[in-house]
Each structure stands twice: as C-alpha cells, then as structure tokens.
Enzyme design. Structure first.
Site, short mmCIF file in Angstrom:
data_model
loop_
_atom_site.label_atom_id
_atom_site.label_comp_id
_atom_site.label_asym_id
_atom_site.label_seq_id
_atom_site.Cartn_x
_atom_site.Cartn_y
_atom_site.Cartn_z
N CYS A 159 -4.87 36.82 38.70
CA CYS A 159 -4.42 38.20 38.91
C CYS A 159 -3.21 38.48 38.02
CB CYS A 159 -4.04 38.50 40.35
SG CYS A 159 -5.36 38.31 41.52
N ARG A 183 -4.93 34.94 32.27
CA ARG A 183 -4.66 34.38 33.60
C ARG A 183 -5.95 34.24 34.42
NH1 ARG A 183 0.85 34.95 35.02
NH2 ARG A 183 0.37 35.07 37.22
N TRP A 190 -8.51 38.55 40.29
CA TRP A 190 -9.34 37.36 40.35
C TRP A 190 -9.75 37.22 41.81
CZ3 TRP A 190 -9.44 32.30 42.37
CH2 TRP A 190 -10.23 31.38 41.65
N ASN A 215 -0.63 40.50 43.86
CA ASN A 215 -1.05 39.13 43.51
C ASN A 215 -0.69 38.23 44.67
OD1 ASN A 215 -1.60 40.12 41.01
ND2 ASN A 215 -0.03 38.92 39.94
N GLY A 216 -1.52 37.24 44.96
CA GLY A 216 -1.19 36.30 46.03
C GLY A 216 -2.19 36.43 47.16
N GLU A 258 -9.56 13.61 30.83
CA GLU A 258 -9.18 14.90 30.26
C GLU A 258 -10.29 15.44 29.36
OE1 GLU A 258 -7.20 17.08 30.87
OE2 GLU A 258 -6.87 18.25 29.08
N LYS A 289 -12.19 18.97 29.97
CA LYS A 289 -12.26 20.01 28.92
C LYS A 289 -13.70 20.43 28.71
CE LYS A 289 -9.00 21.13 28.67
NZ LYS A 289 -7.78 20.64 29.24
N GLU A 297 -15.19 22.42 31.72
CA GLU A 297 -14.65 23.75 32.03
C GLU A 297 -15.00 24.79 30.98
OE1 GLU A 297 -10.36 24.15 32.44
OE2 GLU A 297 -10.05 22.59 30.95
N HIS A 304 -20.73 -0.85 38.00
CA HIS A 304 -20.59 -0.69 39.46
C HIS A 304 -21.23 0.62 39.94
CE1 HIS A 304 -18.11 -4.23 39.55
NE2 HIS A 304 -17.41 -3.73 38.55
N LYS A 339 -6.03 30.95 34.66
CA LYS A 339 -5.05 30.15 33.94
C LYS A 339 -3.95 29.65 34.88
CE LYS A 339 -2.95 28.33 30.44
NZ LYS A 339 -3.51 27.07 29.96
C1 F6R Z 1 -7.49 22.59 32.66
C2 F6R Z 1 -6.34 23.27 33.19
C3 F6R Z 1 -6.00 23.09 34.63
C4 F6R Z 1 -4.49 23.07 34.83
C5 F6R Z 1 -4.15 23.06 36.33
C6 F6R Z 1 -2.66 22.93 36.56
O1 F6R Z 1 -7.64 22.81 31.30
O2 F6R Z 1 -5.66 23.98 32.49
O3 F6R Z 1 -6.60 21.97 35.16
O4 F6R Z 1 -3.97 21.94 34.19
O5 F6R Z 1 -4.61 24.24 36.92
O6 F6R Z 1 -1.97 23.99 35.96
P1 F6R Z 1 -0.42 23.87 35.67
O7 F6R Z 1 -0.23 22.83 34.62
O8 F6R Z 1 -0.02 25.25 35.18
O9 F6R Z 1 0.26 23.50 36.95
#
Ligand code: F6R
Length: 607
Positions: free
Chosen positions: A2, A27, A72, A96-97, A480, A484, A487, A503, A602
């Site tokens: 949001c 975001r 969102w 927001n929230g 990681e 990536k 997502e 295993h 985000k």
């Molecule tokens: C993946 C990604 C998320 C963030 C997670 C934590 O690419 O960006 O997994 O890492 O939502 O976000 P922050 O770092 O802002 O606390």
C-alpha cells in the site's frame, strides 16, 4: 505494501498525486484511487490494476487538495469497491496497515445505520470519522479521537469537503512522512513519492497526528501536545529512482551493486584497522561482553543473516543463531541479556522483523543493532546500534543490492566482534579490509558474465521446477538463488545443502529437473563434487557456478561457468550475483512482471 500520497498546494495537484503513486508502485499493489476536494464535493476515482489506468480515468480532474492510494489487498479482494479512498458523508480516507478491531467497529457503526459497501477494515475508519464529526466538527480533533479508538497499525490521510484546503494525517506502526514544498505541503509513505516537489522531509513518529494546508503544517501527539519534528533534507536524487537505460529496476539494481558496495564500505576508507564505532557511538561498550548473537530477519534479509553466521562463528568465535522473525516473535525462547540482537531489514519497516525486535527487547535483551537501508525507519529508530547500508533506493520487489550490502555490513560486524575479543590479528584485519575494498571491482567482473547466464536462463525457463545446491556459507546463497527464481519467474525452486540430497530430495531428480550448484573453490568443493555426481547419475542437468581456479569441467549434461576470481570467505557476495542474473533472465524469457511479481509487495508492513 500500500502507498499513500497526499497534497495541499496552490496549484493543481492531480499530477503530483499520480506521479507520487507511480513512485510507490514498487511497494506492491493491485488497485489504486484518489479523492479530490472539488467544487461540488469530493470527487473520487478508483481503478483495479495499474496506476496508469487510474491516470487515464482521472484525466481532466483538477484540485488543490487531494489524497491518493495504492492498495495491496488484505481484507477483501482486489476490486474497485474495496479500493481506497473510502468515503463517508463529507470525508474521504486512505489507509495503510491493518485495523485489528475493525469487526467490532463495523458492528457498532452498522447499528448506527452506516451501510458498508466494501469488505475492508478501512471503511470502518471512514464511517467512524463521519460519526465523530457529528459531535466534534473540527476534522483534526475528530481524527484524533478516532485514532485513539483504533487498534492495530495505520497510516491515514483524511480530507473533508466541508473543511477545504486541509488534510489530516496520522501514523501508528505504518510509515508516513511529510514533504514541505514551496507551493504546498505533502505527505507520503516514502520519500521517493515526493522528490518531484521537495527534498525537505519530516518523518512522523508513531502516535503523531498532523494537519497540512498549502501554507502550514502542524504536528501534535495524540494526547494534544504540540511537537516539532526535525526537517531532513533528503539525499535521494530523483535519478536514483528513475529507470534510466535499464529495462527493469531489478536489472538496474543488480548492476548498481559495485557502487552500492563501494558506498556502504566508504566507512572503512583506506584504514588498515576497523573501529567498533562504525556501528554507533556506544558500540565498543555494548559489544564488550556479548556472548551470543541472535539475528532476526525475513526473506532475503534472513539469508544474509544465515551467511553471516558462518563468518561470525569462524572469525569471531561467537555462537550465532538466525531466526525467521515471524517465528521468533511467537516462540517461547530463553532470553539472554548478554546476547546481541541484530535486526536485518532493507526497508526497516517489515512488520514481523520490527515485532520480533520489540519482542526481544521486551524479554530484557537490550543490546540491539539494526542493519538497514533506510535511516529513518522504525527498526533503526528502535535499535541501540545501527549500520546503514548505502544501497540507495531499492525499487524492484526482488531484493538484490540490499542483500549484498547487508552481507558487507555483516562481515564488518564479524570483524569488529572478533577484534573486541582479541581474535583478529592485525595482519588478518588488514587483509580482510583490503579484500572488502576490492569487492566493487570483483563484483563488476562477475557482472560481465551476464550474456552467458542469459543463455543458461533460456535453457531452463520452460522447466516447472529447479533445485539449488550449495554447501557451508554458500548454502544460504543457494537458498537466495531459489527464492529469487521462484518470486520473479514463478518456477518452483528449492535449495538444499548438497549433503542433504540423498536424505530425500534426490528422489526428485530426473531429466526435467535442472540443478543449479554454487561451487566455489573452498574446503567443501571435493564433497560437493561427489554430490554433483549423484545428480548426474540420475540424469539431472547440472548448471555449476565455479571459481576461476577450480578443476570442475563441463561435460555432457554438466554446464560450468567460472567466476573471474576466487574470493575466500567473502565469496558468497560474488556467488549470489550470477543467481540474481539467472532469475532475472529466466523471468524475461517467461515474460513475467519482473519488478512487481504477482501477489508480492516490496515493503511488508503488515503481518
Ligand atoms: C525477496 C525479498 C523479501 C524481503 C523480505 C524482508 O526478494 O525482497 O524476501 O527480503 O520481505 O524485507 P526487509 O529486508 O525490507 O525487511
């Protein structure tokens, strides 16, 4: 997650609202809307989908005061009737929230005759303000008394067509800042939305309520005490949030990593020794008797924590635990007041990480350190020590440069803790600092592998699943890489420490399962090679990222790419780069929305 933009100015603010929303698109959102104080009352426009659609729907609108929002979906589907702003009587509100007591408010307001037209928690705020205005006609006072009744997290902005030219905003838990401009005053969820009109920002604290007009701003606490908040001149340049020559923010941010690392590491300059003070004035004293390190984070940030665990235990000899913040906050754990609690977050507003930090403090663990990319964020403000990564704004939902700069910061932490404990020889200290300083150049060299990686991505972009393998400090890098890929390309991906293969996960391996392996030339390479044999023997196609000096060779079904340098303990920072590029190119082939992948936001400011 949001986004809010609000503007009260001497000229038409519709384009400011729209441009602001575009800057907040990263975001994450699924609908957008705005409400304007027009001559005949409130003019509201809402649209499901992109801000561009709202822009078309709002073309021709004009006003000097207005509020806007990207939503969102949490309560209620992404649909026009659930999009903000919500209107009741003469007022409109964006939020927001999450309001936790919205159901009881809804029951109370329905009994008073209010008819709800959405499934959102926000609509109860709108009706509650309208109901309160009947006894308390001043908008500021009415919003203040409504805020006292809300349970949960919010940032809100409210306008009232009976009180033209005024916007009332308030925050508790969700980020909100004010922008002080020449022609007007503004509010937004983050500074990038307001750089178009001003660099002078005022960050509101939880429990603040403010009124904006085109010429004035006043801030009070919810109890009515007036407060002054400092004006920060934002260092963000408008160019930092522009796409420039790149196709996507993610691509831009991957290629910004040499610079982001150089900026983050500027703090060590040309020195041969490291000082605890880089984590804050009290760091030396606070770290002196630390006997354990607890890292709290989510998603990609938790992977940087997991990598750091290997460094902290090996270089500093201090035990380190990494916990997913959303689990830690609800788990009964054994508190240790001597442990250092490290919260890692790009945004500094992630609800779970913030709540976990607060939970750790509530258990009497007050040695806290934030490693964060946003200096004014809640996680930084609520921690005793801080290290601000200087990655610059990260717009793409998939975190890239925030991750590598977190790793650099965490390596510095390992060095500082080691030094404090007398575990770091001056020779090693100087050598590690030299390696860190060389990192931007080393990362730059890895980025030159992009064309070959793009060819690999095309080979497996039509696959349904992928397996990532790593060992030791590169296991979190495999995690990681898998995160990536899933997502942004929506290919199902899992990561395992390679020794775990037999295993269970080996059962998944067949000719349709690409297996991506992070294979640096380290102490575990020989073990890893045996694990790779196990995959190849089952027909799995291997994509191996090796180092320049390792003996791995390509053969039928085994593709090998060599990174230009072998980088010792810091090698995870180099080895994640090809995995970022691989996901990016797989997503390009699949045609997904790289910067705004479906269902994701985000900044995850709700639980
Ligand atoms: C993946 C990604 C998320 C963030 C997670 C934590 O690419 O960006 O997994 O890492 O939502 O976000 P922050 O770092 O802002 O606390």
């Amino acid at each position: 997650m949001c986004g809010i933009v609000a503007a009260a100015a001497g000229s038409n603010i519709v384009s400011v609202l729209i441009e602001g929303l575009k800057k907040l698109e990263y975001r994450g959102y699924d609908s957008a809307g705005l409400a304007l104080l027009a001559a005949g009352g409130i003019e509201r426009v809402r649209a499901v989908g992109r801000v561009a659609e709202l822009q078309t729907a709002a073309s021709g609108c004009s006003a000097h005061t207005g509020i806007a929002h990207t939503r969102w979906a949490t309560h209620g589907a992404p649909a026009e009737h659930n999009a903000h702003p919500h209107v009741s009587g003469s007022i409109a509100v964006v939020h927001n929230g999450i309001i936790e007591n919205y159901e009881s408010l809804r029951t109370e307001l329905s009994a008073q005759g209010y008819v709800f037209t959405s499934e959102t928690d926000t609509e109860s705020i709108a009706h509650l303000i309208d109901a309160t205005l009947k006894g308390e006609p001043d908008l500021f006072a009415a919003v203040r008394s409504v805020c006292r009744r809300l349970v949960g997290a919010y940032a809100i902005a409210v306008i009232d067509h009976q009180q033209p030219g005024r916007i009332v905003v308030a925050r508790e838990g969700s980020p909100l800042l004010l922008g002080l401009g020449e022609d007007g005053n503004y509010a937004a969820s983050d500074a990038s939305a307001l750089l178009q009109v001003t660099r002078n920002m005022v960050y509101l604290e939880n429990g603040d309520i403010a009124e904006l007009t085109a010429s004035q701003v006043r801030i009070e606490r919810l109890d009515g005490t007036p407060v002054e908040r400092p004006v920060h001149v934002s260092e963000l340049s408008a160019a930092a949030v522009e796409l420039g020559e790149f196709r996507h923010y993610m691509q831009k941010e991957i290629f910004e990593q040499p610079e982001a690392l150089a900026n983050t590491l500027e703090i060590i300059g040309g020195a041969h020794s490291i000082q605890a003070g880089i984590f804050g004035a009290q760091a030396a004293q606070l770290l002196a008797d630390v006997d354990h390190i607890l890292i709290l984070a989510c998603g990609t940030s938790s992977h940087s924590g997991m990598t750091a665990r290997y460094w902290i235990e090996r270089i500093a000899g201090v035990a380190c635990t990494v916990e997913i913040a959303s689990e830690y906050r609800y788990r009964v754990s054994v508190p240790n007041p001597r442990q250092l609690v490290v919260a890692i977050s790009q945004s500094g507003e992630t609800a779970d990480t913030l709540a976990a930090l607060r939970h750790a403090k509530a258990l009497g663990q007050n040695k806290t350190l934030a490693i964060c990319n946003v200096p004014e964020s809640a996680i930084v403000r609520e921690s005793m020590l801080r290290f601000i990564t200087r990655a610059g704004p990260e717009i793409g939902v998939a975190s890239t440069k925030a991750f590598t700069t977190q790793l650099a910061a965490l390596f510095l932490l390992a060095l500082v803790v080691a030094k404090q404990r007398g575990q770091l020889s001056p020779v090693d200290e100087a050598a590690y600092l030299d390696q860190l300083r060389h990192l931007p150049v080393a990362v730059h060299k890895v980025l030159t592998l992009e064309p070959e990686i793009a060819i690999w991505a095309r080979r497996f972009a039509d696959k349904k699943h992928a397996l990532f393998l790593g060992r030791g400090r590169h296991y979190p890098i495999a995690l990681e890489g898998a995160l990536k890929l899933k997502e942004i390309s929506y290919i199902h991906a899992e990561a395992y420490p390679a020794g775990e293969l037999k295993h269970g996960p080996l059962a998944l391996v067949d000719t349709d399962m690409p297996v991506i392996s992070v294979a640096p030339n380290d102490e575990l390479l020989e073990k890893l090679k045996s694990n790779l044999q196990e995959v190849r023997a089952r027909g799995g196609e291997l994509y191996v990222f090796a180092d320049a000096d390792s003996e791995l060779t390509a053969s039928d079904g085994v593709h090998v790419l060599r990174l230009p340098e072998h980088y010792g303990l810091l090698s995870p920072i180099l080895h994640v780069i090809p995995l970022q590029l691989l996901s990016y190119h797989a997503a390009l082939v699949k045609g997904t929305d790289v910067d705004k992948p479906r269902n994701l936001a985000k900044s995850v400011t709700v639980e």
